[in-house]
Design a protein around this motif. Structure first.
Motif, PDB file in Angstrom:
ATOM      1  N   LEU A 262      -1.588  -2.246 -12.428  1.00 39.96           N
ATOM      2  CA  LEU A 262      -2.884  -2.705 -11.932  1.00 39.96           C
ATOM      3  C   LEU A 262      -3.893  -1.575 -11.792  1.00 39.96           C
ATOM      4  CD1 LEU A 262      -1.709  -5.186  -9.147  1.00 39.96           C
ATOM      5  CD2 LEU A 262      -2.546  -5.750 -11.442  1.00 39.96           C
ATOM      6  N   THR A 263      -5.124  -1.878 -12.169  1.00 39.56           N
ATOM      7  CA  THR A 263      -6.238  -0.994 -11.861  1.00 39.56           C
ATOM      8  C   THR A 263      -6.530  -1.085 -10.365  1.00 39.56           C
ATOM      9  OG1 THR A 263      -7.796  -2.783 -12.304  1.00 39.56           O
ATOM     10  CG2 THR A 263      -7.295  -1.305 -14.136  1.00 39.56           C
ATOM     11  N   GLU A 264      -7.337  -0.158  -9.861  1.00 32.93           N
ATOM     12  CA  GLU A 264      -7.726  -0.240  -8.454  1.00 32.93           C
ATOM     13  C   GLU A 264      -8.476  -1.547  -8.224  1.00 32.93           C
ATOM     14  OE1 GLU A 264      -7.003   0.895  -4.957  1.00 32.93           O
ATOM     15  OE2 GLU A 264      -6.624   2.379  -6.525  1.00 32.93           O
ATOM     16  N   GLY A 265      -8.019  -2.325  -7.227  1.00 30.46           N
ATOM     17  CA  GLY A 265      -8.612  -3.636  -6.983  1.00 30.46           C
ATOM     18  C   GLY A 265      -8.046  -4.737  -7.858  1.00 30.46           C
ATOM     19  N   GLY A 266      -7.088  -4.388  -8.721  1.00 23.88           N
ATOM     20  CA  GLY A 266      -6.511  -5.364  -9.635  1.00 23.88           C
ATOM     21  C   GLY A 266      -5.553  -6.325  -8.952  1.00 23.88           C
ATOM     22  N   ALA A 287       9.946 -10.392   1.163  1.00 25.20           N
ATOM     23  CA  ALA A 287       9.022  -9.344   1.610  1.00 25.20           C
ATOM     24  C   ALA A 287       9.537  -7.964   1.224  1.00 25.20           C
ATOM     25  CB  ALA A 287       8.819  -9.437   3.123  1.00 25.20           C
ATOM     26  N   GLY A 288      10.876  -7.813   1.181  1.00 25.71           N
ATOM     27  CA  GLY A 288      11.462  -6.535   0.789  1.00 25.71           C
ATOM     28  C   GLY A 288      11.117  -6.120  -0.628  1.00 25.71           C
ATOM     29  N   TRP A 289      10.761  -7.081  -1.486  1.00 20.93           N
ATOM     30  CA  TRP A 289      10.373  -6.742  -2.854  1.00 20.93           C
ATOM     31  C   TRP A 289       9.164  -5.808  -2.885  1.00 20.93           C
ATOM     32  CZ3 TRP A 289      10.289 -12.181  -5.706  1.00 20.93           C
ATOM     33  CH2 TRP A 289      11.595 -12.694  -5.768  1.00 20.93           C
ATOM     34  N   PHE A 290       8.302  -5.901  -1.855  1.00 17.69           N
ATOM     35  CA  PHE A 290       7.021  -5.210  -1.906  1.00 17.69           C
ATOM     36  C   PHE A 290       6.989  -3.941  -1.064  1.00 17.69           C
ATOM     37  CE2 PHE A 290       6.632  -9.868  -1.861  1.00 17.69           C
ATOM     38  CZ  PHE A 290       6.437 -10.043  -3.221  1.00 17.69           C
ATOM     39  N   ALA A 291       8.112  -3.623  -0.421  1.00 15.80           N
ATOM     40  CA  ALA A 291       8.186  -2.415   0.408  1.00 15.80           C
ATOM     41  C   ALA A 291       7.921  -1.186  -0.458  1.00 15.80           C
ATOM     42  CB  ALA A 291       9.556  -2.321   1.071  1.00 15.80           C
ATOM     43  N   GLY A 292       7.005  -0.371  -0.028  1.00 15.44           N
ATOM     44  CA  GLY A 292       6.701   0.855  -0.742  1.00 15.44           C
ATOM     45  C   GLY A 292       5.771   0.710  -1.923  1.00 15.44           C
ATOM     46  N   THR A 293       5.344  -0.498  -2.248  1.00 15.14           N
ATOM     47  CA  THR A 293       4.440  -0.673  -3.394  1.00 15.14           C
ATOM     48  C   THR A 293       3.005  -0.315  -3.056  1.00 15.14           C
ATOM     49  OG1 THR A 293       3.956  -3.009  -2.885  1.00 15.14           O
ATOM     50  CG2 THR A 293       5.875  -2.558  -4.297  1.00 15.14           C
ATOM     51  N   GLY A 294       2.647  -0.399  -1.758  1.00 13.88           N
ATOM     52  CA  GLY A 294       1.264  -0.164  -1.368  1.00 13.88           C
ATOM     53  C   GLY A 294       0.336  -1.320  -1.693  1.00 13.88           C
ATOM     54  N   LEU A 295       0.912  -2.454  -2.075  1.00  9.40           N
ATOM     55  CA  LEU A 295       0.101  -3.616  -2.479  1.00  9.40           C
ATOM     56  C   LEU A 295       0.022  -4.644  -1.361  1.00  9.40           C
ATOM     57  CD1 LEU A 295       1.579  -4.259  -6.053  1.00  9.40           C
ATOM     58  CD2 LEU A 295      -0.360  -2.812  -5.428  1.00  9.40           C
ATOM     59  N   ASP A 296      -1.151  -5.279  -1.248  1.00  7.41           N
ATOM     60  CA  ASP A 296      -1.234  -6.497  -0.453  1.00  7.41           C
ATOM     61  C   ASP A 296      -0.444  -7.572  -1.191  1.00  7.41           C
ATOM     62  OD1 ASP A 296      -2.943  -5.473   1.518  1.00  7.41           O
ATOM     63  OD2 ASP A 296      -4.721  -5.932   0.346  1.00  7.41           O
ATOM     64  N   ALA A 297       0.293  -8.391  -0.444  1.00  6.04           N
ATOM     65  CA  ALA A 297       1.133  -9.419  -1.072  1.00  6.04           C
ATOM     66  C   ALA A 297       1.047 -10.712  -0.277  1.00  6.04           C
ATOM     67  CB  ALA A 297       2.582  -8.957  -1.145  1.00  6.04           C
ATOM     68  N   TRP A 298       0.864 -11.799  -1.006  1.00  6.99           N
ATOM     69  CA  TRP A 298       0.893 -13.128  -0.391  1.00  6.99           C
ATOM     70  C   TRP A 298       1.812 -14.001  -1.227  1.00  6.99           C
ATOM     71  CZ3 TRP A 298      -3.497 -17.296   0.046  1.00  6.99           C
ATOM     72  CH2 TRP A 298      -3.219 -18.143   1.128  1.00  6.99           C
ATOM     73  N   ARG A 350      -2.171  -7.497  -4.811  1.00  6.82           N
ATOM     74  CA  ARG A 350      -3.428  -6.816  -5.098  1.00  6.82           C
ATOM     75  C   ARG A 350      -3.308  -5.342  -4.762  1.00  6.82           C
ATOM     76  NH1 ARG A 350      -8.850  -7.609  -1.765  1.00  6.82           N
ATOM     77  NH2 ARG A 350      -7.369  -6.783  -0.253  1.00  6.82           N
ATOM     78  N   ARG A 351      -3.814  -4.536  -5.665  1.00  7.38           N
ATOM     79  CA  ARG A 351      -3.842  -3.096  -5.427  1.00  7.38           C
ATOM     80  C   ARG A 351      -5.183  -2.741  -4.787  1.00  7.38           C
ATOM     81  NH1 ARG A 351      -3.016   1.854  -9.783  1.00  7.38           N
ATOM     82  NH2 ARG A 351      -3.368   3.515  -8.275  1.00  7.38           N
ATOM     83  N   GLY A 352      -5.142  -2.512  -3.477  1.00  6.29           N
ATOM     84  CA  GLY A 352      -6.386  -2.286  -2.749  1.00  6.29           C
ATOM     85  C   GLY A 352      -6.614  -0.855  -2.318  1.00  6.29           C
ATOM     86  N   GLY A 353      -5.640   0.033  -2.550  1.00  4.82           N
ATOM     87  CA  GLY A 353      -5.816   1.413  -2.162  1.00  4.82           C
ATOM     88  C   GLY A 353      -5.783   1.636  -0.663  1.00  4.82           C
ATOM     89  N   HIS A 354      -5.084   0.776   0.080  1.00  4.98           N
ATOM     90  CA  HIS A 354      -5.041   0.889   1.535  1.00  4.98           C
ATOM     91  C   HIS A 354      -3.712   1.499   1.988  1.00  4.98           C
ATOM     92  CE1 HIS A 354      -8.533  -1.679   1.344  1.00  4.98           C
ATOM     93  NE2 HIS A 354      -7.840  -2.641   0.784  1.00  4.98           N
TER      94      HIS A 354
END
Length: 494
Positions: A262-266, A287-298, A350-354
């Protein structure tokens, strides 16, 4: 189409498009020809009225009978309907095949949307008793439509369809992405996708390979995938269904790959199955799938199936006779891994850079107001709004209750009259959430008329309940954040 052959030559594609356009073989053209009653019957797989309406076998009638009604039609009528495409070319592409005294469809040619066509293999339902081949290319099914409806449709520069199959998702991406890339493990699927693209005047980059391998090192503004997500021991018999990964690992693999795609904001959205293991919380597992990804996830769970129903569904899906030994082995695998159920749903990332990504895993079984993609986009927008506001910022804002919000109460009659046992807020629109609330939440939402900042509203509530404003504010902060996230209350601009 990046070196990938089509089912027809470029001239053949042009000729087929001419035939379909000239006949009016589109969704609207078919509906107008058949009328409401016959069209409704077709949606229920009742073709009687449609066949009566097409007995004269003009080109449109013949195409409807052939590809919609799954009938065997006279060769001369089919030749006339497909002209200027030579019948020999239609045979060579597999579009039609001889059967008995006439011709029947060899591929599924489905009008889609307003003026699209999608080419795919004939579904199992049209060939009872015949098992699907290993590289069967799916058409437009329920999972396809689920992802179509859930995709965020905001304009982007670059979009990727992982596991494109016949190209349906890529068609939709082409309406709001300047450049579309599509991948598939199956060369046969890429031939279908290339033909679908050309037939609809599209030019996509088509790449062959497993999942993200063909686009390693590249980034996209939007990624969608209807992958081979079926849960099992890792056995591969059909590429559209089986990833070769054990259990629900393909969903975790896509999550791990997302930050690099993903691009930033992608945004990345995909369908997935996940297992419900005895003694474990399925939501924590996913939820464990997204640990450490830095991505918002829904993650929205839309369906849950027990192992028996799940195995029967997917064994029947490939046609032919269900193998009892295969079913038993699959169920034994579920038992050995203490899998009680399988969930199905939509993952949106979403890659939000947060530094503080939000991860939510929720059950959403109720019917929602379409398109779901708009609701998902709004959810990410609300996360952005909440992320930059602390409790003081939330309290300084004015809010308005969502349009049409309803309160439902359950009460019991006692000696002193009705006693309210339970109060539930219900949103009749959007995602149609409903949740039980306490008197404080009821008071907050009831006072959300957009006139007063929330802190002023809390001052009135504090006085009424004999507590300090600070105490009430501390309790209200996370409550308000939740209500905003759900869309129960909305910030008033200005």
């Amino acid at each position: 189409m990046d070196g990938h052959d089509m089912l027809l030559s470029p001239a053949g594609v042009d000729a087929l498009r001419t035939a379909l356009t000239r006949a009016g073989y589109t969704s609207d053209g078919i509906a107008a020809r058949l009328g409401p009653q016959a069209t409704a019957g077709v949606a229920r797989n009742d073709f009687r009225a449609a066949l009566r309406a097409t007995e004269d076998r003009d080109p449109l009638g013949t195409l409807i009978r052939l590809f919609v009604g799954e009938q065997v039609e006279p060769e001369e009528a089919v030749a006339a309907a497909l002209a200027p495409l030579p019948l020999a070319d239609a045979f060579a592409a597999g579009l039609v095949e001889r059967y008995g005294d006439g011709l029947r469809m060899g591929l599924d040619l489905e009008p889609y949307g307003t003026d699209w066509w999608v080419l795919s293999d004939v579904p199992a339902s049209a060939r009872p008793g015949r098992p699907l081949p290993a590289e069967h290319v799916l058409g437009i099914g329920g999972a396809t439509q689920t992802l179509v409806g859930a995709t965020v449709r905001r304009p982007v520069e670059t979009a990727l369809d992982l596991g494109t199959g016949s190209g349906v998702q890529a068609l939709h991406l082409s309406t709001h992405a300047r450049r579309v890339t599509a991948t598939d493990l199956s060369e046969r699927a890429l031939r279908f996708a290339a033909t679908t693209a050309a037939l609809n005047g599209q030019d996509w980059e088509l790449l062959r390979g497993d999942l993200v391998a063909p686009v390693a090192g590249r980034r996209f503004d939007l990624v969608v995938s209807n992958p081979p997500f079926v849960v099992g021991p890792g056995t591969t018999t059909h590429v559209y269904r089986d990833s070769g990964r054990v259990g629900d690992a393909v969903g975790a693999e896509l999550a791990a790959a997302a930050p690099g795609l993903l691009t930033e904001g992608g945004t990345m959205q995909y369908l997935a199955n996940w297992v419900h293991v005895a003694g474990e919380d399925w939501g924590d597992r996913v939820a464990g799938w997204f640990a450490g990804t830095g991505l918002d996830a829904w993650v929205l769970q839309r369906e849950v199936a027990d192992p028996m129903a799940y195995v029967n569904l997917w064994l029947a899906d490939v046609g032919g006779t269900v193998d009892p030994q295969r079913a038993a082995a699959w169920l034994d695998w579920f038992d050995a891994h203490k899998i009680e159920a399988v969930g199905f749903g939509i993952v949106s990332l979403r890659r939000g850079g947060h530094d503080d990504p939000v991860v939510r895993v929720e059950d959403l079984r109720q019917r929602v107001e379409p398109p779901l993609g708009d609701r998902i986009a709004d959810w990410f927008d609300r996360q952005d709004w909440l992320r930059v506001r602390d409790t003081d910022g939330l309290l300084a804002q004015r809010y308005r209750a969502a349009d049409g919000l309803q309160l439902r109460q359950e009460a019991t009659m006692g000696d002193e009259g009705w006693a309210v046992d339970r109060q539930v807020l219900v949103m009749p629109h959007g995602l149609r959430w409903s949740e039980e609330i306490d008197p404080l939440v009821l008071a907050l939402v009831g006072g959300a008329d957009g006139k007063l900042p929330l802190r002023d509203q809390l001052a009135l509530l504090a006085a009424a309940h004999d507590v300090t404003v600070d105490e009430l504010a501390e309790a209200a902060g996370p409550i308000v954040a939740h209500l905003v996230e759900r869309g129960v209350i909305e910030p008033v601009a200005g």
